[in-house]
Structures are given as structure tokens and as C-alpha cells.
Design an enzyme around this catalytic site. Structure first.
Site, short mmCIF file in Angstrom:
data_model
loop_
_atom_site.label_atom_id
_atom_site.label_comp_id
_atom_site.label_asym_id
_atom_site.label_seq_id
_atom_site.Cartn_x
_atom_site.Cartn_y
_atom_site.Cartn_z
N ARG A 96 11.64 33.15 -15.84
CA ARG A 96 12.81 32.89 -16.70
C ARG A 96 12.37 32.33 -18.03
NH1 ARG A 96 16.36 28.62 -14.68
NH2 ARG A 96 17.04 28.88 -16.83
N ASP A 149 10.79 18.06 -19.79
CA ASP A 149 10.30 19.35 -19.30
C ASP A 149 8.80 19.34 -19.07
OD1 ASP A 149 12.60 21.35 -21.30
OD2 ASP A 149 12.83 20.23 -19.43
N ARG A 174 21.81 28.65 -16.94
CA ARG A 174 22.69 27.53 -17.30
C ARG A 174 23.13 27.65 -18.76
NH1 ARG A 174 24.25 22.46 -16.35
NH2 ARG A 174 24.12 21.00 -18.07
N LYS A 225 12.24 29.31 -25.88
CA LYS A 225 13.35 29.70 -25.00
C LYS A 225 14.61 28.90 -25.31
CE LYS A 225 13.72 27.87 -20.74
NZ LYS A 225 15.06 27.33 -20.42
N ASN A 226 14.45 27.57 -25.46
CA ASN A 226 15.64 26.71 -25.57
C ASN A 226 16.29 26.76 -26.94
OD1 ASN A 226 15.32 26.16 -22.95
ND2 ASN A 226 14.39 24.14 -23.23
N CYS A 253 18.89 25.64 -13.22
CA CYS A 253 17.84 25.00 -12.42
C CYS A 253 18.41 23.97 -11.44
CB CYS A 253 16.89 24.24 -13.34
SG CYS A 253 15.93 25.30 -14.33
N ARG A 269 24.18 18.39 -13.04
CA ARG A 269 24.07 18.69 -14.48
C ARG A 269 25.47 18.94 -15.01
NH1 ARG A 269 19.23 22.65 -15.75
NH2 ARG A 269 19.48 21.75 -17.83
N PRO A 270 26.22 17.85 -15.22
CA PRO A 270 27.60 17.99 -15.70
C PRO A 270 27.65 18.55 -17.12
CG PRO A 270 26.90 15.71 -15.79
CD PRO A 270 25.78 16.46 -15.12
N ILE A 271 28.82 19.04 -17.48
CA ILE A 271 29.00 19.44 -18.89
C ILE A 271 30.21 18.73 -19.47
CG2 ILE A 271 27.86 21.70 -18.65
CD1 ILE A 271 30.63 22.97 -18.58
C1 EPZ Z 1 18.33 21.29 -22.23
O1 EPZ Z 1 19.15 21.25 -21.08
C2 EPZ Z 1 17.19 22.22 -21.86
N1 EPZ Z 1 17.74 23.53 -21.53
C3 EPZ Z 1 16.43 21.65 -20.66
O2 EPZ Z 1 15.30 22.50 -20.44
C4 EPZ Z 1 15.90 20.26 -21.03
O3 EPZ Z 1 15.29 19.70 -19.89
C5 EPZ Z 1 17.08 19.38 -21.46
O4 EPZ Z 1 17.79 20.01 -22.54
C6 EPZ Z 1 16.62 18.01 -21.93
O5 EPZ Z 1 15.74 18.16 -22.98
C7 EPZ Z 1 18.11 24.34 -22.54
O6 EPZ Z 1 18.02 23.98 -23.70
C8 EPZ Z 1 18.65 25.68 -22.14
P1 EPZ Z 1 21.02 17.84 -21.71
P2 EPZ Z 1 20.61 20.59 -21.20
O7 EPZ Z 1 22.44 18.20 -21.90
O8 EPZ Z 1 21.17 20.82 -22.55
C9 EPZ Z 1 23.30 14.73 -18.99
C10 EPZ Z 1 13.94 23.95 -19.26
O9 EPZ Z 1 13.12 23.75 -18.36
N2 EPZ Z 1 24.53 15.40 -19.45
O10 EPZ Z 1 20.22 17.37 -22.89
O11 EPZ Z 1 21.41 21.02 -20.03
C11 EPZ Z 1 22.44 15.62 -18.12
O12 EPZ Z 1 22.87 15.57 -16.78
C12 EPZ Z 1 15.27 23.27 -19.23
O13 EPZ Z 1 13.74 24.69 -20.26
C13 EPZ Z 1 25.76 14.88 -19.12
O14 EPZ Z 1 25.85 13.86 -18.43
O15 EPZ Z 1 20.25 19.05 -21.04
C14 EPZ Z 1 21.06 15.01 -18.31
O16 EPZ Z 1 20.94 13.90 -17.44
C15 EPZ Z 1 15.44 22.43 -17.99
N3 EPZ Z 1 26.89 15.50 -19.55
C16 EPZ Z 1 21.10 14.52 -19.76
O17 EPZ Z 1 22.49 14.45 -20.13
C17 EPZ Z 1 26.84 16.63 -20.32
O18 EPZ Z 1 27.92 17.15 -20.71
C18 EPZ Z 1 20.40 15.46 -20.74
O19 EPZ Z 1 20.93 16.76 -20.52
C19 EPZ Z 1 25.58 17.16 -20.65
C20 EPZ Z 1 24.44 16.52 -20.21
#
Ligand code: EPZ
Length: 417
Positions: free
Chosen positions: A397, A305, A93, A22-23, A117, A122-124
Site C-alpha cells: 500500500r 510512522d 483510510r 504517499k501521505n 490500518c 482512529r476517530p474522525i
Molecule cells: C496520518 O494519519 C497518516 N496517514 C498516518 O500515516 C500518520 O501515522 C498520522 O497522520 C500521524 O502522523 C495519512 O496521512 C494518510 P492523525 P491520520 O489524524 O491523519 C487522533 C502511514 O503509515 N484523531 O494525525 O489519520 C488519532 O486517533 C499512516 O502512512 C482524533 O482523535 O492521523 C491519532 O491518535 C499510518 N480525531 C491522532 O489524532 C480525529 O478526528 C493523530 O491522528 C482525527 C485524529
């Protein structure tokens, strides 16, 4: 709203075929917008998130046709719009990948602030930091993130946080930027490598995906490509934990064992037998697991996850275990529901202490996110009595045909209205 009804006490046995990741798929599909040539994507999972993404492609004026149940043909030569529709985007997301893809292709994108979720904040900000570094102007108003760039220029970007989404989104925008881009402190997940391989197949020049430094040399155009999505390592981990928790004997087909190393290592540490083949593996859960400590970290650490799933297994261990969630704030929302099924878990900040030797009992529970929902299914499989899970759209999902796959392994699980 449909719910899942599970009768506990069944031992899982047999084989299960693992679907496409999925990811990876949720990034590969938007990435197809970067070329005006036709692309063909195989091994897509039949899950809700993918169907929403295809609807968004259609809304944007892109031709996307299913060649069969898992193969999608995309022709983005006619992409007409640059605004993804709120009604569709709010459902997942990962729709933020349309920012990088549309910016890279058309120089502009308007994407509603992403939903997704309930894993705490979950900032970007790192996505935005990267796109701005490449020359984009970003405005956030009326719930829309508008990104514009007359021209994208390569840049050196250091991520403050190891982020899968930010790493991929920046890659999408950078492949056609002028000059070189370097992403430092990049995430190393296999899904990032998969997206990079797809982009390189289209003619991009990406080196270092899978390491913490990714180097990209911009190209003017991208061409056609065929791509087969890698297997879903989290779906695989889910069935591995289900086999271990039910004292079962399950063989998983179509996996990449290397991607499962942290999960295999932790199960073996718990005394669970795991036999590894080239593209399959077998989990034999014939012992009570040993208590172990788990710390989640970005790949190649133990996946966040898998945290809720491992927690269910550890309620059956020969003692207390400590789980530390280092990736997300607030990813313990499943604990309260597990406690209603009899689990004895104490949460202090980012740490959960899980007592072992717990007889779980079936109860009505509510899925709070995709992986928590899967964890409640496993809890229901080992609980005494009946479990009913609501809000199961979270589960659909990301898990393809999960009732059919579990039923084929001997589980008593069915959807009820
Ligand atoms: C991806 O989410 C996955 N989703 C998530 O899987 C997975 O848990 C996560 O990576 C970590 O492996 C998809 O790929 C669609 P991150 P993502 O950006 O990219 C912080 C599932 O169940 N952060 O790696 O959103 C964030 O808050 C889902 O399949 C910032 O601070 O995760 C987190 O604490 C759930 N600023 C950490 O980084 C940002 O701009 C890791 O988040 C982006 C992230």
C-alpha cells in the site's frame, strides 16, 4: 496470498531513489476535484493506495490518465457522482479526503466510514467538527458519512487534537468557502504544506501551512495547476534505518533533508554516521548503535510512522531503550511478532522497553500495518536464518517496489506465493 521471503545477514550498500510521499499524494489526488480545470501531478509513487484513488476518481466520472509511470493528468470537469464506492473506499483510510474535496466542489459527499490500518481507534471527530463549523450538515447512517452544505462559510476552527487528516480535510473544504477560515492547533507535517502549495497553485489563498495556525481566504473558482509531490520522508527513514541496522552504507537520492531532521538527529544520537547533501543523504551503519530513548510526536517530533522501524534497530543497541508512543493508542501490535523473532521488549501502556544486543532469528510473521510490515522486513534482514512475512498487501500500500529497491542494495528478499 503472496508472502515475502527474506534471508538474513546481508549488509545493504549502494544508492536508492526515494519516491513521492504517499501521505501527500493521497490528499493531492482528491484535492484535484476542487477545480474543473485540468491538473497535472508529478512524482506520484507507484503504490496500491494511489491506484485505488485513481479507480475512485474514475468511479466518480472524473478523467484521470497516466502520462507516464509517475505523472497523472486529472480533468474533474465531468465529476458526476458524490458517493465514493464502499468496495474501493474501505481499502484506504485516506479516502476521507473525498469528504472535504467533494463538499468544497459540489456541496455534498457520501463517503463510507473509513477503513485503513489497524492502529487502534482512529476517530474522525475533528474532521466532522471542522466541516460542521464551515456550515455542513453531517449524517452518519448505514456506514455512510453524508455531508451536505448549501453554502460553505469560513469559520475559526480550533482542533482539539493535532490531526494531519483533519487539518487537510478542513483545508480542502475551506478553500472555496465564502470568507475567511482560520484553523488553530493545526498539524505541521510537510505533507500539509505540500497540499497547500498545490491548492495555492490552483488559485487558493492559504497562508501559514506548516505552522499551527492556517489562514484561508475563500475563492470562487480554482484553475489549472502543475504539481510535483514531495519525497516520502517515511520511505526515506525506512531505508535509513535498514542501512543502520545491517551495518550498511546507503545513499538516498531525491530527499528533502529538512523533513528528515528528527530521524537524522536520533540516528546521530545513536552514533550512526549520517552525511547530508542538498537532495541526498548517506547513512553509514558501521557501529553498534547506542541505546537511546524515543518519544513520538506530531511533526517536527519523531514520526509515529517510524516507531516500529526504530524499535527493530534498538534491539541491536548497546543497552536498553525506552520508546513512548504519544500519537496513536495501540501502535505496539508489532511487538508480539518481533518477540517471536527473539526480541526482548516489554510494553506498559504507551511505553515499550527494548533490550539491546539481541540476536534476532528468522520466523514466519504477519504484517499488521504498513510500517509494522516494513519493520519485519528490516528484522528479517538482520535475523539469523529465513523470515517469511504474510499479509504483505499492507506493505505494498505504501512502499514502491520495495523488493526491487532492497535487492538492488544487496538484500536477499523475494515474493513467494
Ligand atoms: C496520518 O494519519 C497518516 N496517514 C498516518 O500515516 C500518520 O501515522 C498520522 O497522520 C500521524 O502522523 C495519512 O496521512 C494518510 P492523525 P491520520 O489524524 O491523519 C487522533 C502511514 O503509515 N484523531 O494525525 O489519520 C488519532 O486517533 C499512516 O502512512 C482524533 O482523535 O492521523 C491519532 O491518535 C499510518 N480525531 C491522532 O489524532 C480525529 O478526528 C493523530 O491522528 C482525527 C485524529
Amino acid at each position: 496470498m503472496p508472502r515475502l521471503h527474506i534471508t538474513g545477514g546481508q549488509r545493504l550498500a549502494g544508492t536508492v531513489k526515494i519516491s513521492g510521499a504517499k501521505n501527500s499524494a493521497v490528499a493531492v489526488i482528491p484535492a484535484a476535484l476542487l477545480t474543473a480545470a485540468p491538473v497535472r501531478i508529478e512524482n506520484l509513487p507507484d503504490i496500491h493506495d494511489i491506484r485505488v484513488l485513481v479507480d475512485i476518481l474514475h468511479f466518480l466520472g472524473v478523467k484521470a490518465v497516466w502520462e507516464n509511470a509517475t505523472t497523472l493528468l486529472i480533468d474533474a470537469s465531468t465529476v458526476a457522482k458524490t458517493q465514493a464506492p464502499y468496495e474501493l473506499v474501505k481499502k484506504l483510510r485516506a479516502s476521507y479526503y473525498f469528504m472535504g474535496a467533494l463538499l468544497g466542489r459540489l456541496g455534498c459527499a457520501d463517503v463510507p466510514v473509513p477503513g485503513g490500518c489497524d492502529l487502534g481507534p482512529r476517530p474522525i471527530d475533528q474532521h466532522i467538527k471542522g466541516l460542521v463549523s464551515l456550515g455542513a450538515k453531517v449524517e452518519v447512517e448505514h456506514g455512510l458519512i453524508g455531508v451536505r452544505a448549501k453554502k460553505l462559510i469560513g469559520a475559526r476552527i480550533y482542533l482539539d487534537v493535532v490531526s494531519v487528516g483533519a487539518t487537510i480535510n478542513i483545508m480542502l473544504a475551506a478553500v472555496r468557502a465564502e470568507g475567511r477560515t482560520v484553523i488553530e492547533n493545526a498539524a505541521k507535517e510537510p505533507e500539509i504544506v505540500d497540499v497547500a502549495n498545490f491548492l495555492n497553485a490552483m488559485g487558493a489563498k492559504i497562508r501559514g501551512a506548516g505552522t499551527d495556525v492556517i489562514r484561508i481566504t475563500g475563492v470562487k473558482e480554482l484553475g489549472p495547476a502543475n504539481h510535483c509531490v514531495i519525497p516520502d520522508r517515511i520511505e526515506a527513514g525506512t531505508y535509513m534505518i535498514a542501512a543502520a541496522a545491517t551495518g550498511g552504507d546507503v545513499t538516498l537520492l531525491d530527499v528533502i533533508p529538512k523533513h528528515l531532521d528528527p530521524i537524522i538527529a536520533k540516528l546521530r544520537e545513536m552514533g550512526i554516521a549520517v552525511e547530508v547533501g542538498d537532495d541526498k543523504l548517506r547513512v553509514i551503519g558501521n557501529t553498534t548503535p547506542l541505546a537511546v530513548d524515543i518519544k513520538t510526536f506530531p511533526y517536527p517530533g519523531f514520526p509515529t510512522d517510524m516507531q516500529s522501524l526504530a524499535m527493530v534497530l534498538l534491539t541491536q543497541a548497546q543497552g536498553s531503550s525506552v520508546i513512548t508512543e504519544n500519537v496513536f493508542e495501540g501502535r505496539f501490535k508489532h511487538v508480539d511478532e518481533l518477540k517471536r523473532m527473539g526480541a526482548r521488549i516489554k510494553v506498559e501502556g504507551r511505553t515499550a522497553i527494548v533490550d539491546g544486543r539481541t540476536q534476532l532469528s528468522g520466523a514466519p510473521v504477519k504484517a499488521t500495518d504498513l510500517r509494522a510490515g516494513a519493520a519485519f522486513i528490516i528484522a528479517g534482514l538482520i535475523a539469523e536464518g529465513e523470515t517469511v512475512i504474510s499479509e504483505i498487501y499492507h506493505i505494498y500500500r505504501g512502499y514502491e517496489h520495495i523488493c526491487e529497491k532492497l535487492t538492488a542494495l544487496g538484500a536477499k528478499i523475494k515474493e513467494i506465493p
